[in-house]
Each structure stands twice: as structure tokens, then as C-alpha cells.
Design a protein around this motif. Structure first.
Motif, PDB file in Angstrom:
ATOM      1  N   THR A   1       0.850  -1.197   0.000  1.00  0.00           N
ATOM      2  CA  THR A   1       0.000   0.000   0.000  1.00  0.00           C
ATOM      3  C   THR A   1       0.880   1.239   0.000  1.00  0.00           C
ATOM      4  O   THR A   1       1.796   1.362   0.828  1.00  0.00           O
TER       5      THR A   1
ATOM      6  N   ARG B   1       0.893   5.224   0.596  1.00  0.00           N
ATOM      7  CA  ARG B   1       0.179   6.374   1.164  1.00  0.00           C
ATOM      8  C   ARG B   1       1.060   7.591   0.985  1.00  0.00           C
ATOM      9  O   ARG B   1       2.235   7.575   1.347  1.00  0.00           O
TER      10      ARG B   1
ATOM     11  N   SER C   1      -3.120   0.544  -3.613  1.00  0.00           N
ATOM     12  CA  SER C   1      -2.328  -0.676  -3.475  1.00  0.00           C
ATOM     13  C   SER C   1      -1.807  -1.138  -4.828  1.00  0.00           C
ATOM     14  O   SER C   1      -2.497  -0.990  -5.853  1.00  0.00           O
TER      15      SER C   1
ATOM     16  N   SER D   1      -8.557   0.465  -5.668  1.00  0.00           N
ATOM     17  CA  SER D   1      -7.982   0.681  -4.327  1.00  0.00           C
ATOM     18  C   SER D   1      -7.747   2.150  -4.000  1.00  0.00           C
ATOM     19  O   SER D   1      -7.437   2.483  -2.860  1.00  0.00           O
TER      20      SER D   1
END
Length: 263
Positions: free
Chosen positions: A98, A100, A122, A259
Motif C-alpha cells: 500500500t 500512502r 495498493s 484501491s
């Protein structure tokens, strides 16, 4: 460097917290439906003409040169990117990581702009960040690129909404900018370089934690796009691949697209 550009689309399904609201682009959650006439004339949304008119003085370029500059771009390990703060997690049990957007990452579109609200998505383990050059025609609006030599490419554009209208405030929602039909017709041509008529395979509206996401799949070219808004910015997330990549890895590309979240 001030260059307006928005280009992307994406078709979403299957996220564990993902709630599909509508597969028809003139429906807005809450039960209200826009008539054909209302959808294209409601004062609460911006028409394609008004959206494009507000940026008529700014240079618009195709996503081939802006979002996805070419298949030959080297994929660089994120830890080697000068000035970048890695945002990738360790792989999960399925080998997916993932990303961020780090709070410390620079990029605010100039003096007077609030920090960019982070986003996350993701990717499989072999996807890594690709440098965004200061010479890119998209200027500061391209916030991130990722690529996999095997599967395809993605790009995130974070554009100030003031580039498109000056009366939307500082807590914009995507539905304030326009309906799905308005958004794809206004910005789809800037993504694929031509009119989107007859190319939109799917158009959906999804909700996650109270935020709407407009999701599109276009063909040709093969592209998945998600559009949403937060703060005073419009987010455009686009995932693409060549014909062979699309055929072999469509499932992964779709999972990447679905995602995307503003966090």
C-alpha cells in the motif's frame, strides 16, 4: 509553472469497504435522480463548456505526454529517488503493498495552497515510483507516477479546483464539480486525446466513508480512471497498460484502480 491538465479515469469494484452507489451516471446517492435536461443544465454542476472555458487560456496536453510519457521510462526503486519520502508498506501475504502519500512530501501548488490531503492505493510488489521531471508538461499538477515493466503504469494528478471554477470553496466534493457525464465529457478527451463518445465502457459512482468516486473504463485506449475531490483539489487517478499488459494483467490493473482512496 502553471499548466492546467486533468486526465484520467477508472472503473471500480470489489474493495472490502467499497460501496457501489450507482452504475448510471445521472444518479446521485440519496435517491435523487437528475433528468436528462437537469443533468446537463443544473446550476449545481458545471457544463463541459463552462469547465473548458475556464481553462481556455491554459495549455492542455495529452496524457501520453503528461500522465504516461512513454513505455521506456526506467522504473526506479523508491528509496533511490532524490528528495522523495518513501510511502510504501511492506508486502502483505499476497505480495501487495500500500502506498500512502507521505505527509512530509513536498508539493502544494504554490503559495496560499493548503497541504495536499493524502491519498492511498495498493500495487503488486514489482511496482515502484517513477520520477516526475520538472520538465514535464504537466508541471506541478502531476503528483506521482508508478510503473511496472511487466504490468503497466499509473499516474496521480492533483489539480487545484480554482483552475476550473472560482466559486467552489475550500471543501469541494466531486459532485460539486459536475455529474459523471459532465466530468468524463469535459476531461476524458484530455486523457485520451480525442472525443470520448462511444469509448466509455462503464461509468459508476461509488462511495467510501462519505466521499464519492467517479469511476470510468475507456477503450480504446485501455484506461481505468477514478475522479474525486477533497479540500480545494481535484484528484485524478489513472491506470493503463499496453494491449498485451491489459489482456494478461487486467485483474491486477482493476484491483489497483479500485484501491484508490483519499485519506
Amino acid at each position: 509553472m502553471e499548466t492546467a491538465l486533468l486526465r484520467f479515469c477508472v472503473s471500480f469494484s470489489g474493495h472490502p469497504h467499497h460501496k457501489k452507489i450507482s452504475a448510471h451516471h445521472n444518479e446521485i446517492p440519496g435517491g435523487a435522480k437528475l433528468s436528462h435536461e437537469d443533468e446537463w443544465s443544473s446550476p449545481k454542476v458545471l457544463s463541459r463548456r463552462s469547465l473548458l472555458a475556464t481553462v481556455s487560456g491554459l495549455s492542455l496536453v495529452s496524457s501520453t505526454s503528461l500522465a504516461f510519457p512513454g513505455e521506456g521510462l526506467a522504473v526506479v526503486k523508491q528509496g533511490l529517488l532524490a528528495g522523495r519520502v518513501p510511502g510504501l508498506s511492506e508486502p502483505d501475504d499476497e505480495g501487495w503493498r500500500t502506498y500512502r502519500r507521505p505527509d512530509e512530501k513536498s508539493g502544494g501548488h504554490g503559495v496560499g495552497w493548503s497541504p495536499i490531503i493524502p491519498y492511498a492505493f495498493s500495487v503488486p510488489q514489482d511496482w515502484n515510483e517513477v520520477p516526475v521531471s520538472i520538465a514535464d508538461l504537466g508541471g506541478t499538477e502531476i503528483d506521482l507516477r508508478f510503473a511496472s515493466p511487466k504490468e503497466g503504469r499509473l499516474s496521480v494528478i492533483v489539480a487545484p479546483v480554482l483552475r476550473f471554477a472560482d466559486n467552489l470553496g475550500d471543501n469541494v466534493k466531486i459532485e460539486n464539480i459536475g455529474t459523471p457525464a459532465k466530468v468524463i465529457n469535459a476531461f476524458g478527451p484530455e486523457v485520451i486525446g480525442e472525443n470520448v463518445e462511444g469509448k466509455v465502457l462503464s461509468s459508476n459512482v461509488a462511495e467510501h466513508e462519505g466521499r464519492l468516486y467517479y469511476q470510468f473504463e475507456l477503450e480504446p485506449p485501455h484506461v481505468l480512471i477514478t475522479a474525486t475531490a477533497a479540500g480545494n483539489r481535484l484528484y485524478l487517478f489513472s491506470v493503463t497498460g499496453n494491449g498485451l499488459q491489459w489482456k494478461r494483467y487486467y485483474k491486477d490493473l482493476k484491483k489497483i484502480a479500485t484501491s484508490f482512496r483519499v485519506v
